[in-house]
Scaffold this active site. Structure first.
Site, mmCIF file in Angstrom:
data_model
loop_
_atom_site.group_PDB
_atom_site.id
_atom_site.type_symbol
_atom_site.label_atom_id
_atom_site.label_comp_id
_atom_site.label_asym_id
_atom_site.label_seq_id
_atom_site.Cartn_x
_atom_site.Cartn_y
_atom_site.Cartn_z
ATOM 1 N N GLU A 112 -24.859 -4.786 -15.706
ATOM 2 C CA GLU A 112 -23.645 -4.612 -16.503
ATOM 3 C C GLU A 112 -23.868 -3.702 -17.716
ATOM 4 O O GLU A 112 -25.735 -3.476 -18.165
ATOM 5 C CB GLU A 112 -23.180 -5.479 -17.609
ATOM 6 C CG GLU A 112 -22.741 -5.170 -18.858
ATOM 7 C CD GLU A 112 -21.989 -6.523 -19.645
ATOM 8 O OE1 GLU A 112 -22.554 -7.817 -19.607
ATOM 9 O OE2 GLU A 112 -21.602 -6.303 -20.003
ATOM 10 N N ASN A 133 -18.625 -1.924 -21.002
ATOM 11 C CA ASN A 133 -17.830 -2.959 -21.827
ATOM 12 C C ASN A 133 -16.766 -1.744 -22.417
ATOM 13 O O ASN A 133 -17.202 -0.743 -22.937
ATOM 14 C CB ASN A 133 -18.674 -3.699 -22.959
ATOM 15 C CG ASN A 133 -19.195 -4.469 -21.955
ATOM 16 O OD1 ASN A 133 -19.042 -5.633 -22.082
ATOM 17 N ND2 ASN A 133 -20.692 -4.509 -22.231
ATOM 18 N N GLU A 162 -15.059 -3.530 -18.513
ATOM 19 C CA GLU A 162 -14.627 -5.353 -19.191
ATOM 20 C C GLU A 162 -14.728 -4.724 -20.615
ATOM 21 O O GLU A 162 -14.806 -4.156 -21.147
ATOM 22 C CB GLU A 162 -15.952 -5.565 -19.193
ATOM 23 C CG GLU A 162 -16.479 -6.093 -17.995
ATOM 24 C CD GLU A 162 -18.441 -6.737 -17.893
ATOM 25 O OE1 GLU A 162 -18.256 -7.434 -19.183
ATOM 26 O OE2 GLU A 162 -18.803 -7.164 -17.177
ATOM 27 N N ASP A 180 -13.596 -10.313 -19.718
ATOM 28 C CA ASP A 180 -15.323 -10.571 -20.418
ATOM 29 C C ASP A 180 -15.002 -12.104 -21.412
ATOM 30 O O ASP A 180 -14.084 -12.311 -21.379
ATOM 31 C CB ASP A 180 -15.454 -9.229 -21.308
ATOM 32 C CG ASP A 180 -17.423 -9.826 -21.138
ATOM 33 O OD1 ASP A 180 -17.861 -10.460 -20.863
ATOM 34 O OD2 ASP A 180 -17.877 -8.715 -22.188
ATOM 35 N N GLU A 220 -21.995 -15.826 -17.343
ATOM 36 C CA GLU A 220 -22.658 -15.145 -18.087
ATOM 37 C C GLU A 220 -23.593 -16.310 -19.270
ATOM 38 O O GLU A 220 -23.207 -17.334 -18.848
ATOM 39 C CB GLU A 220 -21.943 -13.913 -18.456
ATOM 40 C CG GLU A 220 -21.592 -14.359 -19.596
ATOM 41 C CD GLU A 220 -21.057 -12.565 -19.915
ATOM 42 O OE1 GLU A 220 -21.990 -12.230 -20.008
ATOM 43 O OE2 GLU A 220 -19.983 -12.081 -21.076
#
Ligand code: C2E
Ligand code: MG
Ligand code: MG
Length: 453
Positions: A228, A288, A320, A350, A407
């Site tokens: 990520e 993101n 995300e 997310d 996560e």
């Protein structure tokens, strides 16, 4: 006397203005009129110094509208308006935004503690169940409040502080309501926010921002699946790292967020190509996205352009978006996601489990992956209810053909629970923290079979 003063103002305005100042749905005063009242109060310091403003927000209102229909939403707003009218019969009440109300009162009787009690009174009143047709709706209410002080410049300041305090309540929400009176603590947060805001507009991103990458593994931590991309801001002016949790929400309030997202994309995309080519891997890069200010048409075009120019496989990329912003973004996002998925790009939800979405809501979106929020994982090894939620998410995702990654996994015990429940992917400090690209390469890629160079 002060009530009389307000009534006088009210009376005068009644004469001057017609229906354009009234919100047709609730019959309350509208935001335009509120601004006019503020201007009027600013002209007379004596009236201003009597002022306290309460801002009230129905927390998950947009979700109610989406899940039920607008008619139900309208009825809820009307009920809330009439409760406020009953509680403040002689005060000015406004519908200051779609699901936000403001009450202007005489603060003479209120010290800070009294203001807090008043806020709680409002919250208790408005969280009473509302019965519509044959179902009961329990509103969640956030309240914020501020009153005139020597430092007050104008009426709008008081309102903005109250609105900010209300936003703070919303963020620190537990159970059915939360109230905040504007004070030193909130002022401190606000001034930090203002500072970050100013800096964000001034700095050169190239100089102060850097991408970090956090590894994602299979549940046993043996097979690297991807990374990520997480932004880091080192400010030489402050001499410290500023956390994305602090600056991303501020950037999202203006179109600075577009620049930040672009910065991330332009680094993370070529990075994954470089790694996948060099190490013969098929790793995925999660990036993101913030839907605010996102011009979806332009974004899709830009992405297509970058993919072509940089020779990137769409299957290497996953965007995300957080559950909360997804809920706010509404229908336009559904189409946008479909287009991304049709291009072969992944779309991840997310922080799943922190918002209000029902599991059933998920089927409206074309999603590739769900990221179970750290908040849920945190107590998965100790709390039965958290474990049950995670289990439900895993079962439902399986049924819908959506992958799941957990996560914020920090402990072996959490990993073991997740493994028992059938979770296949993990991201968290247990397997690796976010690190700069060179370190990521050294730690996680050099170990894998390197292509002959
Ligand atoms: P997120 O996308 O949910 O990112 C995961 C966050 O959890 C990261 O925080 C990561 O460092 C942290 N984390 C990962 N594993 C663990 C763990 O085991 N324990 C704990 N305590 N934390 C863990 P970070 O980097 O501070 O980012 C915070 C949020 O800021 C991100 O949440 C994301 O919403 C946003 N953000 C970060 N970088 C970007 C970016 O480049 N663009 C956009 N739009 N948002 C970003
Ligand atoms: Mg993320
Ligand atoms: Mg997350």
């Amino acid at each position: 006397a002060s009530i009389k003063a307000y009534n006088d103002i009210k009376g005068e305005y009644n004469k001057i203005f017609n229906m354009s100042r009234i919100d047709p749905l609730t019959g309350l005063n509208n935001r335009n009129y509120m601004m006019d009242v503020f201007d009027e109060l600013d002209k007379d310091r004596k009236k201003l110094d009597k002022l306290a403003v309460f801002v009230i927000d129905i927390v998950q209102f947009k979700t109610i509208n989406e899940i039920t229909d607008h008619k139900t939403g309208d009825l809820v707003l009307k009920e809330i308006a009439s409760s406020l009218r009953a509680m403040f019969p002689n005060q000015l009440i406004f519908r200051s935004d779609s699901n936000e109300f403001a009450v202007l009162t005489d603060n003479k009787i209120y010290d800070k503690e009294q203001l807090r009690i008043k806020c709680l009174d409002i919250a208790v009143l408005l969280t009473s169940p509302i019965i519509i047709d044959n179902f009961t709706f329990n509103p969640d209410i956030a309240v914020g409040c501020d009153k005139y002080t020597e430092n007050t410049r104008n009426c709008l300041d008081i309102f903005k502080n109250a609105e900010y305090a209300c936003g703070y309540s919303k963020k620190n929400f537990i159970n059915s309501h939360s109230v905040t009176v504007y004070g030193d603590e909130i002022a401190g947060i606000l001034s930090k926010k203002t500072m970050i805001e100013k800096m964000l507009h001034k700095i050169n991103f190239e100089d102060e921002f850097i991408m970090y990458y956090q590894p994602q593994f299979d549940v046993d931590g043996k097979v690297l699946i991807g990374a990520e991309a997480l932004l880091r801001w080192y400010s030489p002016k402050i001499g410290a790292m500023i956390s994305p949790g602090d600056f991303i929400p501020i950037a999202e309030e203006s179109n600075i967020i577009i620049k930040l997202v672009n910065f991330t994309i332009l680094r993370a995309m070529p990075q994954i190509r470089k790694w996948n080519e060099q190490y013969g891997t098929e790793l995925k890069m999660s990036i993101n996205l913030s839907p605010k200010y996102l011009n979806t048409e332009k974004f899709l075009k830009d992405i297509q352009e970058i993919i072509k120019r940089e020779n990137i496989k769409p299957s290497w990329i996953e965007f995300e978006i957080t559950e909360n912003s997804l809920m706010r973004a509404g229908k336009k996002m559904v189409e946008f996601f479909e287009k991304l998925v049709n291009m072969g790009i992944g779309v991840n939800m997310d922080d799943f489990g922190t918002g209000y979405s029902s599991l059933a809501y998920l089927k409206h979106f074309k999603l590739t992956k769900i990221k179970i929020a750290r908040e849920l994982i945190e107590s998965i090894d100790t709390s039965i209810s958290e474990r049950k939620i995670v289990e439900a998410v895993l079962n439902m995702s399986k049924a819908l053909g959506i992958k799941v990654i957990a996560e914020g996994v920090e402990k072996i015990e959490q990993r073991d629970r997740l493994k028992d429940l059938g979770c296949e992917q993990i991201q968290g400090f247990l397997y690796g923290k976010p690190v700069p690209a060179t370190e990521f390469e050294r730690k996680y890629l050099k170990k894998t079979t390197e292509k002959s160079t």
